[in-house]
Design a protein around this motif. Structure first.
Motif, mmCIF file in Angstrom:
data_model
loop_
_atom_site.group_PDB
_atom_site.id
_atom_site.type_symbol
_atom_site.label_atom_id
_atom_site.label_comp_id
_atom_site.label_asym_id
_atom_site.label_seq_id
_atom_site.Cartn_x
_atom_site.Cartn_y
_atom_site.Cartn_z
ATOM 1 N N LEU A 1 0.857 -1.175 0.000
ATOM 2 C CA LEU A 1 0.000 0.000 0.000
ATOM 3 C C LEU A 1 0.895 1.227 0.000
ATOM 4 O O LEU A 1 1.867 1.294 0.750
ATOM 5 N N ARG A 2 0.538 2.212 -0.811
ATOM 6 C CA ARG A 2 1.364 3.407 -0.931
ATOM 7 C C ARG A 2 0.581 4.635 -0.506
ATOM 8 O O ARG A 2 -0.525 4.865 -0.971
ATOM 9 N N GLY A 3 1.172 5.392 0.398
ATOM 10 C CA GLY A 3 0.569 6.639 0.843
ATOM 11 C C GLY A 3 -0.479 6.457 1.921
ATOM 12 O O GLY A 3 -0.915 5.351 2.229
ATOM 13 N N HIS A 4 -0.879 7.578 2.481
ATOM 14 C CA HIS A 4 -1.805 7.585 3.607
ATOM 15 C C HIS A 4 -3.188 7.075 3.230
ATOM 16 O O HIS A 4 -3.813 6.343 4.002
ATOM 17 N N ALA A 5 -3.703 7.473 2.079
ATOM 18 C CA ALA A 5 -5.080 7.123 1.714
ATOM 19 C C ALA A 5 -5.252 5.613 1.577
ATOM 20 O O ALA A 5 -6.242 5.059 2.073
ATOM 21 N N GLU A 6 -4.319 4.937 0.928
ATOM 22 C CA GLU A 6 -4.440 3.486 0.755
ATOM 23 C C GLU A 6 -4.358 2.763 2.092
ATOM 24 O O GLU A 6 -5.138 1.842 2.356
ATOM 25 N N LEU A 7 -3.434 3.178 2.947
ATOM 26 C CA LEU A 7 -3.314 2.539 4.256
ATOM 27 C C LEU A 7 -4.547 2.822 5.111
ATOM 28 O O LEU A 7 -5.079 1.917 5.762
ATOM 29 N N SER A 8 -5.038 4.056 5.102
ATOM 30 C CA SER A 8 -6.197 4.395 5.906
ATOM 31 C C SER A 8 -7.422 3.591 5.474
ATOM 32 O O SER A 8 -8.191 3.121 6.318
ATOM 33 N N ALA A 9 -7.594 3.407 4.185
ATOM 34 C CA ALA A 9 -8.722 2.610 3.695
ATOM 35 C C ALA A 9 -8.604 1.162 4.174
ATOM 36 O O ALA A 9 -9.593 0.554 4.600
ATOM 37 N N ALA A 10 -7.401 0.608 4.144
ATOM 38 C CA ALA A 10 -7.185 -0.768 4.614
ATOM 39 C C ALA A 10 -7.449 -0.870 6.114
ATOM 40 O O ALA A 10 -8.042 -1.839 6.586
ATOM 41 N N ILE A 11 -7.039 0.133 6.867
ATOM 42 C CA ILE A 11 -7.287 0.134 8.312
ATOM 43 C C ILE A 11 -8.789 0.202 8.582
ATOM 44 O O ILE A 11 -9.302 -0.511 9.446
ATOM 45 N N GLY A 12 -9.499 1.022 7.836
ATOM 46 C CA GLY A 12 -10.944 1.104 7.992
ATOM 47 C C GLY A 12 -11.619 -0.242 7.745
ATOM 48 O O GLY A 12 -12.516 -0.643 8.500
ATOM 49 N N ARG A 13 -11.186 -0.955 6.709
ATOM 50 C CA ARG A 13 -11.739 -2.291 6.445
ATOM 51 C C ARG A 13 -11.377 -3.259 7.564
ATOM 52 O O ARG A 13 -12.199 -4.083 7.976
ATOM 53 N N ALA A 14 -10.157 -3.148 8.074
ATOM 54 C CA ALA A 14 -9.722 -4.038 9.153
ATOM 55 C C ALA A 14 -10.563 -3.827 10.409
ATOM 56 O O ALA A 14 -10.887 -4.784 11.100
ATOM 57 N N HIS A 15 -10.931 -2.590 10.690
ATOM 58 C CA HIS A 15 -11.741 -2.311 11.884
ATOM 59 C C HIS A 15 -13.066 -3.056 11.835
ATOM 60 O O HIS A 15 -13.592 -3.457 12.875
ATOM 61 N N GLN A 16 -13.606 -3.244 10.654
ATOM 62 C CA GLN A 16 -14.862 -3.989 10.530
ATOM 63 C C GLN A 16 -14.674 -5.439 10.968
ATOM 64 O O GLN A 16 -15.599 -6.055 11.489
ATOM 65 N N SER A 17 -13.490 -5.984 10.773
ATOM 66 C CA SER A 17 -13.206 -7.368 11.172
ATOM 67 C C SER A 17 -12.757 -7.480 12.621
ATOM 68 O O SER A 17 -13.026 -8.477 13.280
ATOM 69 N N PHE A 18 -12.039 -6.468 13.118
ATOM 70 C CA PHE A 18 -11.437 -6.536 14.447
ATOM 71 C C PHE A 18 -12.428 -6.306 15.576
ATOM 72 O O PHE A 18 -12.148 -6.647 16.725
ATOM 73 N N GLY A 19 -13.548 -5.671 15.300
ATOM 74 C CA GLY A 19 -14.441 -5.292 16.388
ATOM 75 C C GLY A 19 -13.758 -4.282 17.294
ATOM 76 O O GLY A 19 -13.149 -3.327 16.828
ATOM 77 N N ASP A 20 -13.791 -4.513 18.590
ATOM 78 C CA ASP A 20 -13.198 -3.591 19.555
ATOM 79 C C ASP A 20 -11.744 -3.915 19.898
ATOM 80 O O ASP A 20 -11.168 -3.307 20.797
ATOM 81 N N LEU A 21 -11.144 -4.866 19.193
ATOM 82 C CA LEU A 21 -9.760 -5.237 19.490
ATOM 83 C C LEU A 21 -8.827 -4.077 19.195
ATOM 84 O O LEU A 21 -9.034 -3.304 18.267
ATOM 85 N N ARG A 22 -7.771 -3.986 20.000
ATOM 86 C CA ARG A 22 -6.785 -2.911 19.838
ATOM 87 C C ARG A 22 -5.385 -3.490 19.729
ATOM 88 O O ARG A 22 -5.088 -4.514 20.333
#
Length: 110
Positions: free
Chosen positions: A44-65
């Motif tokens: 992933l290159r740049g902030h936008a691509e990483l942020s989008a991936a993190i947003g998708r990951a949050h849907q899978s992680f639930g409240d995990l940190r």
């Protein structure tokens, strides 16, 4: 920030659920042309691509940190550390620093 502080702030990026706040963190922690790779993402290159991936990951992680496990070592512009995702996952990240920010992260799942 010290290298250890940058590592902790990088994990904060992954824990931040608000996209605007996440972008602010990214701007202070990651270079604009940052690169991220792990077993799920080839590069992933740049902030936008990483942020989008993190947003998708949050849907899978639930409240995990993400929390920092151990900084295994730092030298020159590199560091290796372990992380935990709640009690369900662990991994390793190798990071490359550029100046006072992180330029590249390569993650491994344990």
């Amino acid at each position: 920030m010290t290298k250890n502080e940058l590592i902790l702030a990088y994990l904060d990026i992954w824990n931040e659920r608000d996209p605007g706040a996440r972008e602010e963190l990214m701007s202070s922690v990651l270079t604009e042309d940052s690169v991220y790779a792990d077993p799920d993402y080839a590069g992933l290159r740049g902030h936008a691509e990483l942020s989008a991936a993190i947003g998708r990951a949050h849907q899978s992680f639930g409240d995990l940190r993400f929390t920092l496990g151990t900084v295994l070592g730092t030298h020159h512009d590199n560091a290796l550390f372990t992380w935990n995702l709640g009690t369900v996952a662990t991994g390793y990240d190798a990071v490359e620093f550029s100046g006072d920010r992180i330029h590249k992260v390569v993650g491994f799942f344990a």
